[in-house]
Design an enzyme around this catalytic site. Sequence first.
Site, PDB file in Angstrom:
ATOM      1  N   GLU A  63       0.828  -1.216   0.000  1.00  0.00           N
ATOM      2  CA  GLU A  63       0.000   0.000   0.000  1.00  0.00           C
ATOM      3  C   GLU A  63       0.853   1.253   0.000  1.00  0.00           C
ATOM      4  OE1 GLU A  63      -3.706   2.126   2.406  1.00  0.00           O
ATOM      5  OE2 GLU A  63      -3.089   0.095   2.931  1.00  0.00           O
ATOM      6  N   LYS A  86      -8.758  -1.163   0.936  1.00  0.00           N
ATOM      7  CA  LYS A  86      -9.788  -1.654   1.842  1.00  0.00           C
ATOM      8  C   LYS A  86     -10.474  -2.828   1.168  1.00  0.00           C
ATOM      9  CE  LYS A  86      -9.481   0.369   5.608  1.00  0.00           C
ATOM     10  NZ  LYS A  86      -9.013  -0.520   6.667  1.00  0.00           N
TER      11      LYS A  86
END
Length: 456
Positions: free
Chosen positions: A255, A271
Amino acid sequence: MKTEIRRLPFYKEAADIFTMYRNREMAVFLDSALENQLGRYSVIGLYPYLVLKEENGICYRNGEKQTKSFEDILDEELQRRKEKNPTELPLTGGAIGYFSYDYGRKFEQIRTRHPEKIRMPEAMFVFYDVLIIEDKKEKTLHLTARGETEDAKNLLDQVEQEIFNCKPQKKPDRQHHLADFTPNFEKEEYKQTVQRMIDYIVEGDIYIANMTQQLTVNSDKDPYEVYRYLRTYNPAPFAGYFNYGSFQVVGASMERFLQVRDGVIETRPIKGTRKRGSTPEEDAALRKELQESSKDRSELLMIVDLERNDLNHVCEPGSVQVTEHFAVEAYATVFHLVTTIIGKMKENLPFTDLIRAAFPGGSITGAPKIRAMEIIDELEHDRRGLYTGSMGYISLDGNCDFNIVIRTAVHQYGVYHLGVGGGITCESELEFEYEETLQKAKAVLEAIYDGRDITC
């Protein structure tokens, strides 16, 4: 002082090169272990000449206590050395380091009820005299030196010769055992705590929050061998290995928290997670399930709104936009749902204004951010430390690139500390949330396994 830049007439992989330097003082490796559109360059930092750190709210410059804040000193040092990057490389000089999650609490004046478990600074950045930069796409190597610790040409000559003599490393053997770990939550207790977080959501305190647990592993395995295994079998675009003497950081994050490139800021919140399937059919079904999950899509949407708001504090009005929404990315053990947000950064802002505006990342706190962080400290059992903080570089030309610290272990005194968690909404299923944390831990636990305590 002008940085000297040299392109080497030969190519070797940065992972092989770093093996020679792994025990050097404060040697660091920002590793694009997974080569893709995000992972192109790897950077090795050697010969530190300036160390800035914050411990217990106090800034230290090369070990000396400062009266100014860490943010002021960092901005001053970056400004003092500011220079243009005449290449296409991500940086030719600068600082490499981290901000822990605990560092970020001070911006919102959020106290913690938890004692410190790992002795490490809340934030630390090291300015390196020598950088080794690998372009994985073009298969090229560049060296840079500023001449802060000794003559730049001598440094370049010495490091070039060392790299020329380095040998390829044997790939670590694959094994399918997980290290035995001690969690700071029992399973039912974790599920009950997730339910308490859901209650806060139903009561209107928050819309979403990230709930984590901490795992500890006693292991004799050398942290760099853990890293070599992790990058081999679970490669990630924002991986890295930091050797800080009293502790080591072993990470395989996928990420991106923040990148600044030519005045454009990018953030890529993640997410939504599904494990990889054991057959092509199962794999495709799990990918489709994630892509179509209303829970995961709404979870990501709430974080996108939060991070757009954070970027608006430091971006030109109207410039913040979503360029890619609900993309599914595949990694060795999991699928993730990802969105890309960009914005045009206001001119002449100090670097730490960006950190003040956006740190910690919304994907690992929740929304609204301040209340979510308060609830996190109330419900979780330990400080997060480096976990869900950020590692990366700050270039002397004003660019930067930072990850979110996930899939990462901190090693200190024979113990590995690993955080795992996930986003909680009112749609969360307690059993699924618990199992998701273990799925996220799998790759690191496999890497840490040292031949004892077989659990699977």
